[in-house]
Motif scaffolding. Structure first.
Motif, PDB file in Angstrom:
ATOM      1  N   ILE A  83     -74.343  36.877  40.189  1.00  0.00           N
ATOM      2  CA  ILE A  83     -75.665  36.536  40.707  1.00  0.00           C
ATOM      3  C   ILE A  83     -76.083  37.563  41.769  1.00  0.00           C
ATOM      4  O   ILE A  83     -75.306  37.884  42.663  1.00  0.00           O
ATOM      5  CB  ILE A  83     -75.630  35.145  41.378  1.00  0.00           C
ATOM      6  N   ILE A  84     -77.311  38.069  41.636  1.00  0.00           N
ATOM      7  CA  ILE A  84     -77.920  38.852  42.720  1.00  0.00           C
ATOM      8  C   ILE A  84     -79.091  38.013  43.214  1.00  0.00           C
ATOM      9  O   ILE A  84     -79.877  37.514  42.402  1.00  0.00           O
ATOM     10  CB  ILE A  84     -78.442  40.212  42.207  1.00  0.00           C
ATOM     11  N   VAL A  85     -79.205  37.817  44.523  1.00  0.00           N
ATOM     12  CA  VAL A  85     -80.304  37.007  45.036  1.00  0.00           C
ATOM     13  C   VAL A  85     -81.494  37.893  45.378  1.00  0.00           C
ATOM     14  O   VAL A  85     -81.341  38.901  46.068  1.00  0.00           O
ATOM     15  CB  VAL A  85     -79.878  36.207  46.280  1.00  0.00           C
ATOM     16  N   ALA A  86     -82.670  37.522  44.850  1.00  0.00           N
ATOM     17  CA  ALA A  86     -83.911  38.170  45.266  1.00  0.00           C
ATOM     18  C   ALA A  86     -84.580  37.205  46.231  1.00  0.00           C
ATOM     19  O   ALA A  86     -85.055  36.141  45.836  1.00  0.00           O
ATOM     20  CB  ALA A  86     -84.809  38.436  44.064  1.00  0.00           C
ATOM     21  N   LEU A  87     -84.549  37.559  47.504  1.00  0.00           N
ATOM     22  CA  LEU A  87     -85.139  36.709  48.532  1.00  0.00           C
ATOM     23  C   LEU A  87     -86.625  37.052  48.583  1.00  0.00           C
ATOM     24  O   LEU A  87     -87.026  38.047  49.189  1.00  0.00           O
ATOM     25  CB  LEU A  87     -84.424  37.007  49.857  1.00  0.00           C
ATOM     26  N   ASN A  88     -87.419  36.237  47.907  1.00  0.00           N
ATOM     27  CA  ASN A  88     -88.829  36.582  47.641  1.00  0.00           C
ATOM     28  C   ASN A  88     -89.788  36.038  48.709  1.00  0.00           C
ATOM     29  O   ASN A  88     -89.402  35.212  49.519  1.00  0.00           O
ATOM     30  CB  ASN A  88     -89.204  36.022  46.264  1.00  0.00           C
ATOM     31  N   LYS A  89     -90.993  36.504  48.668  1.00  0.00           N
ATOM     32  CA  LYS A  89     -92.088  36.081  49.544  1.00  0.00           C
ATOM     33  C   LYS A  89     -91.817  36.418  51.013  1.00  0.00           C
ATOM     34  O   LYS A  89     -92.224  35.683  51.908  1.00  0.00           O
ATOM     35  CB  LYS A  89     -92.366  34.566  49.403  1.00  0.00           C
ATOM     36  N   ILE A  90     -91.144  37.559  51.256  1.00  0.00           N
ATOM     37  CA  ILE A  90     -90.865  37.932  52.641  1.00  0.00           C
ATOM     38  C   ILE A  90     -92.139  38.348  53.380  1.00  0.00           C
ATOM     39  O   ILE A  90     -92.134  38.510  54.589  1.00  0.00           O
ATOM     40  CB  ILE A  90     -89.828  39.084  52.745  1.00  0.00           C
ATOM     41  N   ALA A 114     -74.010  36.187  51.752  1.00  0.00           N
ATOM     42  CA  ALA A 114     -74.709  37.474  51.678  1.00  0.00           C
ATOM     43  C   ALA A 114     -73.785  38.620  52.084  1.00  0.00           C
ATOM     44  O   ALA A 114     -72.946  38.467  52.974  1.00  0.00           O
ATOM     45  CB  ALA A 114     -75.934  37.447  52.582  1.00  0.00           C
ATOM     46  N   ASP A 115     -73.945  39.754  51.406  1.00  0.00           N
ATOM     47  CA  ASP A 115     -73.101  40.927  51.721  1.00  0.00           C
ATOM     48  C   ASP A 115     -73.312  41.380  53.170  1.00  0.00           C
ATOM     49  O   ASP A 115     -72.375  41.801  53.835  1.00  0.00           O
ATOM     50  CB  ASP A 115     -73.343  42.077  50.732  1.00  0.00           C
ATOM     51  N   THR A 116     -74.548  41.239  53.654  1.00  0.00           N
ATOM     52  CA  THR A 116     -74.820  41.644  55.035  1.00  0.00           C
ATOM     53  C   THR A 116     -74.122  40.716  56.030  1.00  0.00           C
ATOM     54  O   THR A 116     -74.025  41.017  57.211  1.00  0.00           O
ATOM     55  CB  THR A 116     -76.334  41.617  55.320  1.00  0.00           C
ATOM     56  N   MET A 147     -75.039  40.116  46.742  1.00  0.00           N
ATOM     57  CA  MET A 147     -76.122  40.982  47.198  1.00  0.00           C
ATOM     58  C   MET A 147     -77.378  40.149  47.352  1.00  0.00           C
ATOM     59  O   MET A 147     -77.770  39.446  46.406  1.00  0.00           O
ATOM     60  CB  MET A 147     -76.344  42.112  46.203  1.00  0.00           C
ATOM     61  N   VAL A 148     -77.960  40.175  48.537  1.00  0.00           N
ATOM     62  CA  VAL A 148     -79.201  39.453  48.792  1.00  0.00           C
ATOM     63  C   VAL A 148     -80.265  40.499  49.126  1.00  0.00           C
ATOM     64  O   VAL A 148     -80.142  41.211  50.121  1.00  0.00           O
ATOM     65  CB  VAL A 148     -79.040  38.447  49.952  1.00  0.00           C
ATOM     66  N   VAL A 149     -81.258  40.623  48.243  1.00  0.00           N
ATOM     67  CA  VAL A 149     -82.249  41.686  48.401  1.00  0.00           C
ATOM     68  C   VAL A 149     -83.598  41.081  48.784  1.00  0.00           C
ATOM     69  O   VAL A 149     -84.173  40.313  48.007  1.00  0.00           O
ATOM     70  CB  VAL A 149     -82.389  42.491  47.081  1.00  0.00           C
ATOM     71  N   PRO A 150     -84.108  41.395  49.985  1.00  0.00           N
ATOM     72  CA  PRO A 150     -85.417  40.881  50.377  1.00  0.00           C
ATOM     73  C   PRO A 150     -86.512  41.554  49.561  1.00  0.00           C
ATOM     74  O   PRO A 150     -86.528  42.783  49.459  1.00  0.00           O
ATOM     75  CB  PRO A 150     -85.541  41.273  51.867  1.00  0.00           C
ATOM     76  N   VAL A 151     -87.415  40.770  48.965  1.00  0.00           N
ATOM     77  CA  VAL A 151     -88.492  41.346  48.156  1.00  0.00           C
ATOM     78  C   VAL A 151     -89.794  40.576  48.364  1.00  0.00           C
ATOM     79  O   VAL A 151     -89.789  39.453  48.877  1.00  0.00           O
ATOM     80  CB  VAL A 151     -88.176  41.330  46.631  1.00  0.00           C
ATOM     81  N   SER A 152     -90.862  41.210  47.988  1.00  0.00           N
ATOM     82  CA  SER A 152     -92.127  40.492  47.854  1.00  0.00           C
ATOM     83  C   SER A 152     -92.695  40.884  46.499  1.00  0.00           C
ATOM     84  O   SER A 152     -93.061  42.030  46.293  1.00  0.00           O
ATOM     85  CB  SER A 152     -93.100  40.871  48.957  1.00  0.00           C
ATOM     86  N   ALA A 153     -92.722  39.927  45.594  1.00  0.00           N
ATOM     87  CA  ALA A 153     -93.246  40.208  44.255  1.00  0.00           C
ATOM     88  C   ALA A 153     -94.741  40.486  44.354  1.00  0.00           C
ATOM     89  O   ALA A 153     -95.273  41.312  43.624  1.00  0.00           O
ATOM     90  CB  ALA A 153     -92.973  39.025  43.329  1.00  0.00           C
ATOM     91  N   LYS A 154     -95.377  39.799  45.292  1.00  0.00           N
ATOM     92  CA  LYS A 154     -96.822  39.920  45.431  1.00  0.00           C
ATOM     93  C   LYS A 154     -97.204  41.297  45.966  1.00  0.00           C
ATOM     94  O   LYS A 154     -98.105  41.945  45.440  1.00  0.00           O
ATOM     95  CB  LYS A 154     -97.327  38.854  46.392  1.00  0.00           C
ATOM     96  N   ASP A 205     -85.091  48.436  45.532  1.00  0.00           N
ATOM     97  CA  ASP A 205     -83.779  48.010  46.044  1.00  0.00           C
ATOM     98  C   ASP A 205     -83.124  47.039  45.067  1.00  0.00           C
ATOM     99  O   ASP A 205     -81.913  47.081  44.833  1.00  0.00           O
ATOM    100  CB  ASP A 205     -83.927  47.301  47.408  1.00  0.00           C
ATOM    101  N   LEU A 206     -83.949  46.159  44.517  1.00  0.00           N
ATOM    102  CA  LEU A 206     -83.420  45.176  43.565  1.00  0.00           C
ATOM    103  C   LEU A 206     -82.877  45.890  42.322  1.00  0.00           C
ATOM    104  O   LEU A 206     -81.792  45.570  41.828  1.00  0.00           O
ATOM    105  CB  LEU A 206     -84.524  44.178  43.195  1.00  0.00           C
ATOM    106  N   MET A 207     -83.608  46.905  41.846  1.00  0.00           N
ATOM    107  CA  MET A 207     -83.155  47.662  40.675  1.00  0.00           C
ATOM    108  C   MET A 207     -81.831  48.358  40.977  1.00  0.00           C
ATOM    109  O   MET A 207     -80.929  48.401  40.153  1.00  0.00           O
ATOM    110  CB  MET A 207     -84.191  48.715  40.238  1.00  0.00           C
ATOM    111  N   GLU A 208     -81.722  48.897  42.201  1.00  0.00           N
ATOM    112  CA  GLU A 208     -80.473  49.564  42.588  1.00  0.00           C
ATOM    113  C   GLU A 208     -79.315  48.584  42.611  1.00  0.00           C
ATOM    114  O   GLU A 208     -78.216  48.901  42.163  1.00  0.00           O
ATOM    115  CB  GLU A 208     -80.632  50.197  43.979  1.00  0.00           C
ATOM    116  N   ALA A 209     -79.587  47.394  43.133  1.00  0.00           N
ATOM    117  CA  ALA A 209     -78.542  46.358  43.186  1.00  0.00           C
ATOM    118  C   ALA A 209     -78.073  46.017  41.771  1.00  0.00           C
ATOM    119  O   ALA A 209     -76.875  45.848  41.514  1.00  0.00           O
ATOM    120  CB  ALA A 209     -79.068  45.111  43.890  1.00  0.00           C
ATOM    121  N   ILE A 210     -79.025  45.955  40.836  1.00  0.00           N
ATOM    122  CA  ILE A 210     -78.677  45.645  39.449  1.00  0.00           C
ATOM    123  C   ILE A 210     -77.809  46.757  38.862  1.00  0.00           C
ATOM    124  O   ILE A 210     -76.762  46.499  38.251  1.00  0.00           O
ATOM    125  CB  ILE A 210     -79.952  45.454  38.585  1.00  0.00           C
TER     126      ILE A 210
END
Ligand code: GDP
Length: 470
Positions: free
Chosen positions: A174-181, A202-204, A210-217, A224-229
């Motif tokens: 599992i990789i976490v995408a922490l969305n709506k940051i 979380a790795d941090t 891996m928990v990657v902060p993202v905003s889909a919007k 960063d998410l692609m790199e984690a993948i």
């Protein structure tokens, strides 16, 4: 290859995926000029826990090892409703598909492929664990990696927990995408704390998720998410033989009034070509046309490539495994044989406790997978504790895949079906849809109102003394 040569010279007929013990590894390392250092005990433990081996790993073990090459990872997105699964899939699609093409990709065939850092990644674009489990229930494992979307303002919710259970049961990382940051009410630390309570540290924070902060919007953090993948995929050593046996999974299928049956297939090994005879579930046919996810005609498709094909006789089911046969005649014979078989075995429950015990006896299964639903949260702990106690005594382990308060739902049944598990209810009902699904999938649901009776039944099952249910 060099390692295998040395092994062979020393009389060990190893293949590329075989585990060798530390002593052997140390000798080989020495011979080719390296020094072996043992991993920590802890890491070795994790290796041993990988009970369920994905289909592609099993198949490539039988493939010609010198033809194996890395294939793009196949990724699926799970998470609670409204946390941004669809938005994230769209953001990824738009960020990574070259400008000229972006506007053109309006059709959805159930999967798409992007390129990042010169490497391809395939995304299944029907988000949600219903699709994920439906595939597993048919023996397929479409995804190599799960992206768990968690909204930073909302945190871990019931379907987040369900998704974690599904991914863990399938032993998919599992990789976490922490969305709506981008939201002012986002609280990343709170969500990380909630995730750690679900076993995802979380790795941090010193964990290994891996928990990657993202905003889909606002399209932040997508790279960063692609790199984690890509990093995760590299560690997993996802391989395939493009020249090998052609097989894969049906992603989705439908009937088009003009084109007939259209099926999206994900090739997992070998190379699928125009004119090949494909058999998927009870449907077969010669490929008359083949399209990539952009709707462009193609002649062949290698591992991890999603393709839409025309030419099947019937509509296969998502999650059916497909293979290539020499001729339509051969495929037809296989289908008739399978239909005759199914007619004989109809309505045979897949995983009643009794049946599972028969498997334990035959040495086929070493764990009893349970999904536990209770009326209130307070009942969960005593039940889980007493089941874990039982697990310590016997040879067969009790593996609790998911435990939560609430009625028994369709998703619980699908998780059980996918893992050959049993659903246990305590002071709860099964939804009508869940009952129907259980009947179709042959999953057994047992409902109790006294904890003692529940644990007694499981104990009996583990010891093989359980009276048949009916
Ligand atoms: P799904 O149900 O998980 O597929 O969620 P959707 O992708 O449909 O998103 C649910 C809602 O959240 C929509 O109104 C989106 O516009 C919104 N949303 C998704 N991602 C973000 C984000 O990164 N930031 C903000 N502010 N809103 C988002």
């Amino acid at each position: 290859i060099q390692v295998i040569k040395v092994l062979m010279a020393n009389g060990v007929m190893a293949n590329i995926n075989q585990m060798i013990d530390y002593d052997t590894a140390a000798i080989v390392a020495n011979e080719i000029g390296f020094e072996a250092v043992p991993e920590s005990e802890n890491e070795v433990e994790i290796e041993k826990d990988l009970g369920e081996v994905p289909l592609w790993r099993q198949i490539i073990e039988r493939e010609d090892q010198k033809n194996l090459i890395p294939r793009p990872p196949v990724v699926t997105i799970l998470g609670h409703v409204d946390h941004g699964k669809t938005s994230l899939l769209d953001a990824i699609r738009h960020t990574n598909v070259t400008a000229g093409e972006a506007g053109g990709i309006t059709q959805h065939i159930g999967a798409y492929q992007i390129e990042s850092h010169g490497k391809a990644i395939t995304f299944l674009d029907t988000p949600g664990h219903a699709a994920f489990s439906a595939m597993r229930a048919r023996g397929a494992q479409g995804a190599d990696i799960v992206i768990l979307v968690v909204a930073a303002n909302d945190g871990v919710m019931p379907q987040t927990k369900e998704a974690i259970s599904h991914a863990k049961a399938a032993r998919v990382p599992i990789i976490v995408a922490l969305n709506k940051i981008d939201r002012s009410d986002a609280n990343q630390d709170l969500v990380k704390k909630q995730l750690s309570e679900q076993g995802l540290m979380a790795d941090t924070w010193g964990g290994n998720t891996m928990v990657v902060p993202v905003s889909a919007k606002q399209k932040i953090g997508i790279e960063d998410l692609m790199e984690a993948i890509l990093m995760t995929a590299e560690e997993m050593k996802i391989m395939a033989n493009p020249k090998g046996k052609v097989f894969g999974t049906v992603v989705e299928a439908s009937v088009d009034t003009k084109k007939g049956v259209m099926a999206t297939l994900l090739v997992q090994n070998g190379t699928l070509k125009m004119g090949d005879v494909v058999l998927a579930g009870n449907s077969y046919g010669k490929i008359r046309a083949m399209f990539d996810f952009r709707g462009k005609k193609i002649q062949k498709a290698g591992p991890s490539t999603p393709v839409q094909i025309m030419g099947l006789t019937d509509v296969p089911t998502a999650g059916d495994i497909f293979q290539v046969y020499f001729s339509e005649k051969e495929a037809r014979a296989v289908v008739s044989a399978a239909k005759a078989d199914a007619a004989l075995n109809r309505n045979l429950p897949k995983a009643t406790l009794e049946e599972l015990f028969a498997k334990f006896k035959a040495g086929e299964t070493k764990e009893l997978c349970l999904i536990i639903k209770t009326d209130v949260n307070g009942s969960l702990e005593p039940i889980i504790n007493s089941l874990n106690e039982l697990s310590k005594e016997g040879e067969i382990k009790v593996n609790i895949l998911h435990a939560e308060a609430g009625n028994i739902s369709e998703n619980d049944v699908m998780l059980a079906a996918a893992s050959h598990g049993v659903v246990i209810g305590f002071n709860v009902q099964a939804d009508p849809v869940a009952r129907k699904k259980a009947e179709n999938e042959g999953v057994s649901i047992r409902i109790y109102d006294i904890i003692y009776r529940l644990t007694e039944d499981i104990e009996k099952a583990l010891k093989g003394m359980l009276e048949p249910e009916y």
